[in-house]
Design a protein around this motif. Structure first.
Motif, short mmCIF file in Angstrom:
data_model
loop_
_atom_site.label_atom_id
_atom_site.label_comp_id
_atom_site.label_asym_id
_atom_site.label_seq_id
_atom_site.Cartn_x
_atom_site.Cartn_y
_atom_site.Cartn_z
N ASP A 260 51.98 -5.78 95.19
CA ASP A 260 52.48 -6.47 94.00
C ASP A 260 51.47 -6.36 92.87
N ALA A 261 51.90 -5.77 91.74
CA ALA A 261 50.99 -5.52 90.62
C ALA A 261 50.46 -6.81 90.02
N THR A 262 51.28 -7.84 89.95
CA THR A 262 50.85 -9.10 89.36
C THR A 262 49.77 -9.76 90.22
N THR A 263 49.97 -9.73 91.54
CA THR A 263 48.97 -10.30 92.45
C THR A 263 47.66 -9.54 92.34
N ALA A 264 47.74 -8.21 92.31
CA ALA A 264 46.52 -7.40 92.19
C ALA A 264 45.81 -7.68 90.87
N TYR A 265 46.57 -7.84 89.82
CA TYR A 265 45.99 -8.14 88.50
C TYR A 265 45.24 -9.47 88.53
N GLN A 266 45.85 -10.45 89.15
CA GLN A 266 45.21 -11.76 89.27
C GLN A 266 43.93 -11.67 90.10
N MET A 267 43.95 -10.85 91.15
CA MET A 267 42.75 -10.65 91.97
C MET A 267 41.66 -9.98 91.16
N TYR A 268 42.04 -9.03 90.30
CA TYR A 268 41.06 -8.37 89.45
C TYR A 268 40.44 -9.39 88.49
N LYS A 269 41.27 -10.20 87.90
CA LYS A 269 40.79 -11.17 86.91
C LYS A 269 39.88 -12.23 87.53
N THR A 270 40.06 -12.47 88.80
CA THR A 270 39.21 -13.46 89.49
C THR A 270 38.05 -12.82 90.24
N GLY A 271 37.84 -11.51 90.04
CA GLY A 271 36.70 -10.83 90.63
C GLY A 271 36.86 -10.38 92.06
N LYS A 272 38.07 -10.48 92.59
CA LYS A 272 38.30 -10.05 93.97
C LYS A 272 38.57 -8.55 94.07
N SER A 524 36.12 -2.80 86.35
CA SER A 524 35.15 -3.86 86.09
C SER A 524 33.87 -3.32 85.46
N LYS A 525 33.33 -4.09 84.53
CA LYS A 525 32.07 -3.72 83.90
C LYS A 525 30.92 -3.70 84.91
N LYS A 526 31.15 -4.32 86.04
CA LYS A 526 30.11 -4.35 87.08
C LYS A 526 29.97 -2.99 87.78
N ILE A 527 30.98 -2.13 87.63
CA ILE A 527 30.97 -0.83 88.32
C ILE A 527 30.95 0.29 87.29
N GLU A 528 29.94 1.11 87.35
CA GLU A 528 29.82 2.26 86.45
C GLU A 528 29.89 3.55 87.25
N GLY A 529 30.25 4.63 86.57
CA GLY A 529 30.16 5.96 87.16
C GLY A 529 31.34 6.39 88.01
N ILE A 530 32.43 5.63 88.01
CA ILE A 530 33.63 6.10 88.70
C ILE A 530 34.16 7.32 87.97
#
Length: 548
Positions: A260-272, A524-530
């Protein structure tokens, strides 16, 4: 099955942070510097969590056909060639490659000391075993036709020739000699494909389900499978047996399986989640322009496949009627919203031809949204078939927010523009792949991305010999044009042949091109170089986590 493939030397990959681009045939963008000290960076646990969306269909390269499986497989295995951190096609398991003057014999010298993740030695014979396994009719591999460039391969795979006539040999443990039917300067691009990946013979022969569990799968690439909780999470761990392990900066990759795209989006926004590749359509506009948003054009097309042996799509006029009843701009503007381009042909943008133009721009659109003409063609097709009533139609698609919305839009367009009521049916990914491969459909969603940046990479999918042709459509002229394009050395003549082949495909329309892919990511800004590619899924090998 996306697929979801460059110049002879390079495939552009975009390294984030930085703006996404639409072509991979240019050098990769450079990393943004964080100003961290080496000590600070070393203290950060190098792990990334991405969303795979669902369970991989398989992690056995011989049977993989979809982008979900490919994303994992590309981190687990390495073939004779690989892509470096600049997106260039370079030697992988082979340290030296010799090509005969006539362009028909490739001699690969395998690096000495290579090992599988279980410590077994990796040799040239592992490649020979893997390729012949794909070609073996008893294997029933997904894409044996990808190896038909090799002399004797097609004959063996189709039961018309013996194994000993297949020009794959290993004169010693570290030398693989391959004989092609015809010179093919683009063979390195083909040979980086998944059907050409090696497998461990001892492991494969000992357990038919060797690729199904973390404890049994054995790999030779940058990662191995650390843990696998089916339908929930798959974890990759850095492979300490990999020959270039010191260049792999990301130690652990966690793949969540959230459809589910909405669930994944919420997980991204909460750092999961650190990376998502599908955004809910209602948030795309608000995310555009932000540093974390990346839009990368794929060399691929979102399509619907007709089963041309199934009524009513055994009639070409009816196929065209359904094709031109679609308002593609309405779909890209109101549903996908992520800079996708409406597809009025099959080959996606991104290929520069000898004229200096894009292949797509060299010809006029093959069709347009034309409801009046669509109704006329539908009536003519029904008359040709002797039908007073159109046979019932069920459109099948795989579960997913965008797929659902597009399917519903098509349902309404067919109702409005053709006066046809269709049923919709969706299935989870693994079930859907089996349904699709069994051609148990009338019309079904699928997307394709070329394995290399060349019209041939996608056009050859629809020859009668292609293992990826699930339309049941065959055309002798089309087969001939593709075969001529495979061997033509004059690039202008070759380009003309490829256009002629697309002309045939778009006249017969065994498929409906809907839009050309642009993949939208939040990184995420925490991950570089992808590394992002027009032909492959994001590559984590040289990525770095720069903050907790």
């Amino acid at each position: 099955m996306k697929k979801k493939l460059l110049t002879a030397a390079a495939l552009l990959m975009l390294v984030v942070p930085g703006l996404a681009a639409c072509s991979k045939d240019t050098p990769a963008a450079s990393d943004t510097k964080t100003g961290q000290t080496t000590t600070q960076a070393a203290a950060i646990k190098q792990e990334v969590t991405a969303n795979l969306k669902g369970e991989p269909y398989t992690l056995d390269p011989a049977f993989a056909s979809d982008s979900t499986s490919y994303w994992v497989i590309d981190h687990l295995y390495e073939g004779l060639y690989r892509y470096n951190d600049k997106g260039e096609l370079v030697e992988g398991a082979a340290e030296k490659i010799e090509i005969s003057p006539d362009g028909k014999t490739y001699t690969f010298h395998i690096r000495k000391g290579l090992k599988w993740s279980n410590g077994d030695a990796l040799t040239a014979k592992d490649f020979e075993f893997a390729w012949k396994r794909v070609l073996d009719p008893q294997t029933a591999a997904y894409e044996p036709s990808a190896l038909y460039y090799i002399e004797g391969a097609e004959e063996y795979n189709t039961g018309k020739g013996p194994l000993d006539k297949v020009k794959i040999s290993t004169p010693d443990e570290y030398t693989l000699v391959v004989g092609l039917k015809n010179p093919a300067s683009f063979f390195p691009k083909v040979a980086i494909g998944r059907p050409y990946l090696p497998v461990n013979p001892k492991v494969v022969q000992a357990d038919k389900n060797w690729a199904g569990e973390a404890k049994s799968i054995v790999t030779n690439g940058a990662y191995k499978v650390g843990a696998w909780e089916h339908n929930n999470e798959l974890t990759l761990a850095k492979n300490d047996q990999y020959w270039e392990k010191d260049a792999v900066t990301m130690e652990t990759v966690h793949f969540k399986m959230v459809n589910d795209a909405t669930t994944a989006y919420q997980m991204y926004k909460t750092g999961k989640l650190d990376l998502i590749d599908t955004l809910p359509t209602d948030v795309i506009e608000q995310e555009k322009g932000k540093d974390e948003y990346k839009a990368v054009a794929d060399f691929g097309v979102y399509t619907y496949t007709f089963n041309t042996s199934a009524e009513p799509f055994n009639n070409a006029k009816i196929r065209r009627a359904f094709t031109i009843a679609i308002d593609r701009e309405a779909i890209t503007n109101n549903i996908t919203k992520g800079d996708q381009k409406a597809a009025y042909g099959y080959v996606a943008y991104g290929v520069t031809t000898p004229s200096g133009k894009d292949f797509r721009d060299e010809v006029a659109p093959y069709y347009s949204n034309d409801p009046a003409e669509a109704k006329k063609l539908l009536e003519e097709g029904m008359k040709e078939q002797g039908w007073s009533t159109l046979p019932a139609v069920t459109l099948k698609y795989s579960t997913g927010e965008t797929h659902k919305k597009v399917a519903e839009a098509l349902q309404e367009m067919f109702r409005k523009n053709l006066g046809v009521e269709i049923k919709l049916e969706h299935q989870e990914w693994k079930t859907y792949i089996d349904t699709y491969k069994q051609m148990n459909f009338q019309i079904a969603r699928m997307g394709w991305t070329g394995s290399y940046l060349d019209p041939l990479a996608v056009l050859e999918l629809y020859t009668s010999k292609s293992s990826s042709n699930f339309t049941k459509w065959e055309n002798a002229k089309y087969d001939q044009l593709i075969e001529q394009a495979r061997v033509e050395q004059d690039q202008e003549k070759r380009n003309k042949l490829l256009h002629e082949a697309e002309d045939v495909l778009m006249a017969e329309l065994p498929i409906i091109p809907v839009y050309f892919y642009t993949q939208n990511y939040l990184n995420s800004k925490k991950i570089e170089g992808i590394q992002y590619s027009v032909t492959r899924e994001p590559d984590f090998r040289q990525a770095k986590k720069v903050a907790e």
